[in-house]
Design a protein around this motif. Structure first.
Motif, PDB file in Angstrom:
ATOM      1  N   VAL A   1       0.865  -1.180   0.000  1.00  0.00           N
ATOM      2  CA  VAL A   1       0.000   0.000   0.000  1.00  0.00           C
ATOM      3  C   VAL A   1       0.898   1.224   0.000  1.00  0.00           C
ATOM      4  O   VAL A   1       1.590   1.512   0.981  1.00  0.00           O
ATOM      5  CB  VAL A   1      -0.935   0.012   1.225  1.00  0.00           C
TER       6      VAL A   1
ATOM      7  N   SER B   1      -4.047   6.489  -1.677  1.00  0.00           N
ATOM      8  CA  SER B   1      -2.963   5.518  -1.816  1.00  0.00           C
ATOM      9  C   SER B   1      -3.209   4.632  -3.023  1.00  0.00           C
ATOM     10  O   SER B   1      -4.233   4.744  -3.702  1.00  0.00           O
ATOM     11  CB  SER B   1      -2.832   4.674  -0.537  1.00  0.00           C
TER      12      SER B   1
ATOM     13  N   VAL C   1      -2.834   0.404  -4.068  1.00  0.00           N
ATOM     14  CA  VAL C   1      -2.593  -0.971  -3.627  1.00  0.00           C
ATOM     15  C   VAL C   1      -2.039  -1.762  -4.804  1.00  0.00           C
ATOM     16  O   VAL C   1      -2.598  -1.726  -5.901  1.00  0.00           O
ATOM     17  CB  VAL C   1      -3.887  -1.613  -3.108  1.00  0.00           C
TER      18      VAL C   1
ATOM     19  N   ASN D   1      -6.806   5.214   2.557  1.00  0.00           N
ATOM     20  CA  ASN D   1      -6.331   4.787   3.874  1.00  0.00           C
ATOM     21  C   ASN D   1      -6.929   5.721   4.916  1.00  0.00           C
ATOM     22  O   ASN D   1      -7.912   6.413   4.638  1.00  0.00           O
ATOM     23  CB  ASN D   1      -4.795   4.787   3.898  1.00  0.00           C
TER      24      ASN D   1
ATOM     25  N   LEU E   1      -8.763  -4.499   5.270  1.00  0.00           N
ATOM     26  CA  LEU E   1      -8.848  -4.156   3.848  1.00  0.00           C
ATOM     27  C   LEU E   1     -10.297  -4.386   3.473  1.00  0.00           C
ATOM     28  O   LEU E   1     -10.825  -5.488   3.682  1.00  0.00           O
ATOM     29  CB  LEU E   1      -7.916  -5.055   3.033  1.00  0.00           C
TER      30      LEU E   1
ATOM     31  N   VAL F   1      -7.667   0.179   4.983  1.00  0.00           N
ATOM     32  CA  VAL F   1      -7.326   0.407   3.580  1.00  0.00           C
ATOM     33  C   VAL F   1      -8.521  -0.059   2.763  1.00  0.00           C
ATOM     34  O   VAL F   1      -9.096  -1.112   3.046  1.00  0.00           O
ATOM     35  CB  VAL F   1      -6.064  -0.373   3.177  1.00  0.00           C
TER      36      VAL F   1
ATOM     37  N   MET G   1       2.523  -1.558   4.308  1.00  0.00           N
ATOM     38  CA  MET G   1       1.704  -0.362   4.129  1.00  0.00           C
ATOM     39  C   MET G   1       2.321   0.859   4.802  1.00  0.00           C
ATOM     40  O   MET G   1       2.953   0.765   5.851  1.00  0.00           O
ATOM     41  CB  MET G   1       0.292  -0.621   4.642  1.00  0.00           C
TER      42      MET G   1
END
Length: 251
Positions: free
Chosen positions: A83, A93, A95, A115, A207, A219, A243
């Motif tokens: 991330v 962000s 991924v 995030n 996530l 995230v 991350m």
């Protein structure tokens, strides 16, 4: 592996309401995705690897990850979800999924993400609205929706449904989730509220599906990305998430 059973997971579902009140890194009353986006509304683009570029293959190291975090990736990990945060105070962000083979690391996918709405921290605490920087195992998944073919143990339960007082745009956030092993017991449902390091260190960092703005600490990615990641993550490859914002990642 498919829908997980056993006493631990059933017990976790029974206390799911507690997790959802304190979930995604927030405290009781926290509204994950209250619309206070600190980037998307301005039309800014996430940082990290360029989207739309051709996938990179046979890499000796994962791009943008410096020695500090790279040495924390287990030697037997052959899947890394990286991330790349745009900045220390940004909610935006990217991924990227990497998989390791005999020739090195291959990039398998890249997706825009969000995030914590206040960015990132090296010392996450309950309610700070920042995502923790670090390397965390990915061992357990679940969601409101039925198992889409996940490789990780998957808990299917309506208990993932966000509380009614959360913003309307968050109603589907937890249709699919993968627990990020920050201050939690691995091998249990994401609904398990146990926080080994104490309540003050936050927890429930997942996530999950994106609602278009920053989170309390999680995230988030779009539904197609979540489905792809759920089907790709393989316990036999010991997947981990690396991350943080780009500056911290590069140290």
């Amino acid at each position: 592996m498919r829908t997980a059973g056993g006493a631990v997971r059933r017990a976790a579902v029974a206390v799911a309401g507690l997790v959802l009140l304190a979930g995604c890194g927030g405290g009781a009353g926290s509204r994950d995705g209250d619309g206070k986006d600190d980037g998307a509304a301005k039309g800014e683009r996430p940082g990290g690897p360029a989207r739309g570029a051709s996938a990179t293959t046979h890499l000796k190291q994962i791009p943008g990850i410096g020695t500090t975090l790279r040495t924390r990736i287990p030697a037997d990990s052959r899947q890394v979800v990286a991330v790349y945060g745009k900045g220390p105070d940004s909610a935006e962000s990217t991924v990227v999924l990497y998989e390791k083979n005999a020739k090195g690391w291959d990039q398998k996918g890249s997706w825009p993400a969000h995030n914590g709405r206040r960015g990132w921290t090296m010392d996450h605490h309950e309610g700070d609205k920042r995502s923790p920087v670090g390397v965390f195992a990915l061992t357990d998944a679940g969601g409101v929706l039925a198992d889409p073919g996940a490789g990780l143990p998957y808990t299917h339960s309506s208990a993932f449904t966000p509380p009614p007082y959360w913003s309307a745009n968050t109603r589907h956030d937890f249709d699919y989730v993968v627990a990020i092993n920050y201050n939690r017991v691995k091998g249990t449902s994401p609904l398990d509220p146990t926080r080994p390091e104490g309540q003050a260190k936050g927890g429930g960092v997942w996530l999950h599906l994106d609602h278009g703005s920053g989170t309390s600490a999680c995230v988030s990615v779009a539904k197609p990305a979540m489905q792809t990641l759920l089907r790709a993550l393989d316990p036999a490859r010991n997947p981990v998430m690396v991350m943080g914002d780009r500056a911290h990642l590069a140290v």
